[in-house]
Motif scaffolding. Structure first.
Motif, PDB file in Angstrom:
ATOM      1  N   TYR A  85      32.487  37.594  22.591  1.00  0.00           N
ATOM      2  CA  TYR A  85      33.666  38.406  22.886  1.00  0.00           C
ATOM      3  C   TYR A  85      34.419  38.881  21.645  1.00  0.00           C
ATOM      4  O   TYR A  85      35.429  39.564  21.760  1.00  0.00           O
ATOM      5  CB  TYR A  85      34.616  37.629  23.802  1.00  0.00           C
ATOM      6  CG  TYR A  85      33.946  37.170  25.073  1.00  0.00           C
ATOM      7  CD1 TYR A  85      33.553  38.086  26.040  1.00  0.00           C
ATOM      8  CD2 TYR A  85      33.674  35.832  25.297  1.00  0.00           C
ATOM      9  CE1 TYR A  85      32.920  37.683  27.198  1.00  0.00           C
ATOM     10  CE2 TYR A  85      33.035  35.414  26.451  1.00  0.00           C
ATOM     11  CZ  TYR A  85      32.660  36.344  27.399  1.00  0.00           C
ATOM     12  OH  TYR A  85      32.028  35.933  28.542  1.00  0.00           O
ATOM     13  N   LYS A  88      38.374  39.183  21.059  1.00  0.00           N
ATOM     14  CA  LYS A  88      39.001  38.735  22.313  1.00  0.00           C
ATOM     15  C   LYS A  88      38.950  37.214  22.465  1.00  0.00           C
ATOM     16  O   LYS A  88      39.643  36.647  23.307  1.00  0.00           O
ATOM     17  CB  LYS A  88      38.292  39.360  23.514  1.00  0.00           C
ATOM     18  CG  LYS A  88      38.265  40.873  23.522  1.00  0.00           C
ATOM     19  CD  LYS A  88      37.452  41.370  24.714  1.00  0.00           C
ATOM     20  CE  LYS A  88      37.242  42.874  24.672  1.00  0.00           C
ATOM     21  NZ  LYS A  88      36.394  43.329  25.796  1.00  0.00           N
ATOM     22  N   SER A  89      38.116  36.556  21.657  1.00  0.00           N
ATOM     23  CA  SER A  89      37.862  35.125  21.881  1.00  0.00           C
ATOM     24  C   SER A  89      39.119  34.276  21.729  1.00  0.00           C
ATOM     25  O   SER A  89      39.269  33.255  22.407  1.00  0.00           O
ATOM     26  CB  SER A  89      36.773  34.625  20.927  1.00  0.00           C
ATOM     27  OG  SER A  89      37.189  34.746  19.586  1.00  0.00           O
ATOM     28  N   ILE A 137      35.635  37.990  33.733  1.00  0.00           N
ATOM     29  CA  ILE A 137      35.257  37.209  32.558  1.00  0.00           C
ATOM     30  C   ILE A 137      35.303  35.706  32.831  1.00  0.00           C
ATOM     31  O   ILE A 137      34.558  34.922  32.248  1.00  0.00           O
ATOM     32  CB  ILE A 137      36.160  37.575  31.356  1.00  0.00           C
ATOM     33  CG1 ILE A 137      35.489  37.106  30.052  1.00  0.00           C
ATOM     34  CG2 ILE A 137      37.558  36.994  31.496  1.00  0.00           C
ATOM     35  CD1 ILE A 137      36.178  37.627  28.817  1.00  0.00           C
TER      36      ILE A 137
END
Length: 721
Positions: A85, A88-89, A137
């Motif tokens: 990701y 975004k992680s 997600i």
């Protein structure tokens, strides 16, 4: 915003972080690829069933917390989230940290539905503004974490099956849940796993080069150069159950095989390994892998398969559901086992099958990567002129060259090459230093006394009886070198112990080192020369055959073409005869006699005339050779008129016929002209319980000759080991 760390979950005080309940159910029922399969129809009450799941969850969870969980959250999951990701992680990590109390109830993860609900609510609560996270997600995250725990569950139960039985299964039986099959199946196959082979639970030091090959920690610490062949092999396995990897010695076959195993094991697959000649397993044991393959995906890696092609045939023909990766030397299979042998391995080498099943491996494909990795780890820059001269055909020689460069960097740069004397001096010092910087109980006083005789034999891939090596070296030195994994030991079904090195290419480098420095290993050299009156290299073979005649069958087959083999045959004729008479394997007998015939047809004929036909083993041997193909009929007539073929043989009988035709093109009709009349007569005279195996192959060295050997024995040809 400061990025949170997943390791803070552990610091929040969740000592009961356990495996998800769904995974525990999979372990009990045998669903999913957990590797701890059991029967799926255990009839118990709902409450007892729940208790059983909790017990297994508790055990796996506690063990996971104890051994792996902190590492998983602080390193692996964080890396995986970043990999998947990107930027975004950090959002996901913070959500994990904030919602951990809600995600874990009664020591277990909540189910997927509740996990997704809690995760999504935490997203909204923590980030009131919109953030770039996909709607589904949370499902991906749940799968990522639970997949990891499936692997952990299997790994921990494999690591300590006794504790698993004691702490889980016995307790379940106490409350009337009879799932003993979990343990039975878990311990059913006694073949090493890839985790065993890579010393996953013991290895602590990562290195670029190890004599025994890379270990688990070397892969974890990125000390193994990645090979494109690994992904290619795994891709092939998606559509087929067999891949054969062939290459020259020291081309990297073992490293590729272990890399495949490591990658598959990290995906939760069951991977078993058989390394010949060290892993002595009967075919019955290997075929148990098919039972496991009915419940999960099973992979079987067979290394050094060229050492026993008959055994390989039994594996290939017996395993129906297992995915098999075979690693072998780049030998001419058709020459070695014959075009007509019935051995299934030969089928994969047929022109129409080669592209699909055969993968050729070359060291040149990875040598540049190894050099770069060496420079990176050692913070050394090798000048281009030397790089171009480094060996790219043998990875073992390349490893020694790089080690020499490290030790003699200034000299190498000055002369713009690696000096030969410096190279062998580096090897000699390595040998002398074995067992020097270890605890006192593992100290090795004279490693050269072990390695000199062992290297001479293993240069030809000949295992040596341990008792023989004990005449040259201290027994404690031998045992400690086994413990240090510098040499290997295995025991046959008849309890005979053998020693080997890890690789024939290493043995070859060691032999050349002993030859380079006359006084190195002089204690052993003098002993051999005094005993045999010959040069120490050749003298070892004479001594070994005199002392262990039965080994002559294997020795002669392996050293065929050596300049001293004729002397060996002539001077040890009686011992070789004794060794052949003691051999029970008809195939080995015929191949040995053919190897002798390659050196001297007169010796082969002399041997056959005096072989003692008794004991219900070999009852007839015929040998014939002609230089004119028109005389095939005469050769056949000679064999079929042999007096012993007029005798009625009772009980199980086997006939092996080896036909070698000179020239570049083998015409099967020539082989059939020989075989058909022999087969017809044999079947008429022998009992109905008869195997007839015939092989035809070519040998350009024979010119226009045809050579035939027929062996009748009372034992069947295809043995189980």
């Amino acid at each position: 915003m400061k990025k949170p760390k997943l390791s803070s979950i552990i610091k929040k005080g969740i000592p009961t972080f356990l495996v998800p309940a769904g995974i525990a159910t999979a372990i009990v029922t045998g669903e999913g690829a957990t590797g701890i399969e059991a029967i799926a129809t255990i009839e118990v009450s709902k409450e007892l069933w729940k208790t059983g799941i909790n017990l297994i969850s508790g055990y796996i969870g506690e063990k996971a917390k104890e051994h792996e969980i902190d590492k998983f959250f602080s390193e692996e999951l964080s890396k995986e989230l970043e990999k998947r990701y990107g930027d975004k992680s950090h959002y996901l990590i913070e959500i994990f940290v904030n919602s951990s109390d809600e995600l874990i109830k009664d020591g277990k993860f909540v189910d997927e539905e509740n996990f997704c609900k809690i995760f999504r609510e935490e997203i909204k609560k923590t980030y009131k503004e919109d953030i770039p996270l996909e709607k589904c997600i949370e499902k991906d995250i749940y799968k990522l974490v639970t997949d990891k725990f499936k692997i952990l569950a299997k790994d921990l139960a494999k690591k300590d099956p006794k504790a698993f039985r004691r702490e889980v299964i016995d307790e379940l039986e106490n409350i009337s849940i009879k799932i003993d099959e979990i343990y039975e199946i878990l311990t059913k196959v006694r073949i090493p796993t890839i985790e065993d082979k890579l010393n996953k639970y013991e290895s602590k030091n990562a290195e670029l080069f190890k004599s025994a090959g890379p270990e688990w920690i070397d892969f974890e610490r990125d000390c193994v150069v990645k090979r494109d062949e690994v992904d290619e092999i795994i891709e092939k396995f998606k559509n087929q159950n067999m891949v054969i990897m062939k290459g020259n010695p020291a081309s990297g076959k073992t490293v590729i095989s272990r890399s495949v195993g490591y990658k598959l094991a990290n995906e939760g697959k069951d991977v078993y390994v058989l390394e010949l000649p060290w892993d002595q397993r009967g075919i019955e044991e290997i075929l148990k892998l098919d039972d496991l393959a009915q419940k999960s995906e099973v992979y079987f890696l067979v290394d050094n398969a060229h050492l026993n092609l008959t055994f390989l045939h039994n594996i290939v023909s017996g395993l129906k559901s297992v995915k098999i990766l075979i690693s072998m030397r780049d030998i001419d299979v058709n020459r070695q086992i014959g075009l007509t042998s019935g051995n299934l391995v030969a089928d994969y080498f047929k022109e129409e099958n080669r592209k699909k099943y055969i993968l050729s491996v070359e060291s040149i494909n990875v040598s540049d990567g190894i050099i770069e990795k060496f420079e990176e780890i050692n913070e050394i820059e090798i000048i281009d002129e030397i790089k171009r001269k480094l060996n790219n055909k043998s990875l073992w020689i390349l490893a020694w060259e790089l080690d020499t460069y490290k030790k003699h960097e200034d000299t190498c740069k000055e002369h713009k090459k690696i000096d030969e004397t410096d190279f062998y001096d580096t090897v000699a010092k390595h040998i002398e230093d074995i067992g020097s910087e270890v605890p006192l109980e593992l100290k090795v006083n004279k490693p050269e006394n072990v390695l000199l005789p062992l290297s001479v034999f293993y240069k030809f891939e000949i295992p040596v009886r341990k008792k023989f090596i004990e005449q040259f070296a201290d027994e404690n030195d031998i045992e400690n070198m086994i413990r240090l994994n510098e040499i290997r030991e295995y025991k046959t079904e008849k309890r005979v112990k053998y020693l080997t090195l890890h690789h024939s290419e290493t043995a070859d480098v060691f032999v050349k080192t002993f030859q380079k420095f006359g006084e190195f290993g002089d204690e052993v050299k003098r002993k051999i020369e005094k005993k045999t009156g010959k040069d120490w290299f050749e003298g070892l073979f004479h001594w070994y055959i005199q002392e262990s005649p039965k080994e002559s069958v294997w020795v002669i087959d392996r050293i065929g073409g050596s300049k001293f083999i004729r002397n060996l045959l002539e001077e040890n004729f009686d011992k070789i005869k004794e060794g052949i008479e003691a051999e029970e394997d008809v195939e080995k007998i015929s191949l040995c006699i053919l190897s002798i015939a390659d050196e001297s047809e007169k010796l082969a004929e002399k041997l056959i005339k005096v072989l003692n036909i008794n004991g219900g083993k070999t009852v007839a041997i015929f040998f014939a050779s002609t230089s004119e193909r028109e005389k095939i009929d005469e050769v056949v007539k000679k064999i079929c008129s042999w007096p012993l073929l007029g005798v009625k043989y009772d009980g199980p009988t086997c006939v092996s016929v080896q036909i070698i035709i000179g020239g570049d093109n083998l015409l099967l009709e020539h082989a059939e002209d020989v075989m058909n009349p022999i087969s017809n007569k044999v079947w008429r005279l022998l009992s109905g319980d008869t195997d007839v195996l015939w092989r035809a192959r070519i040998d350009s060295k024979l010119g226009d000759k045809i050579r035939i050997i027929a062996v009748i024995t009372r034992s069947h040809i295809f043995r189980s080991n």
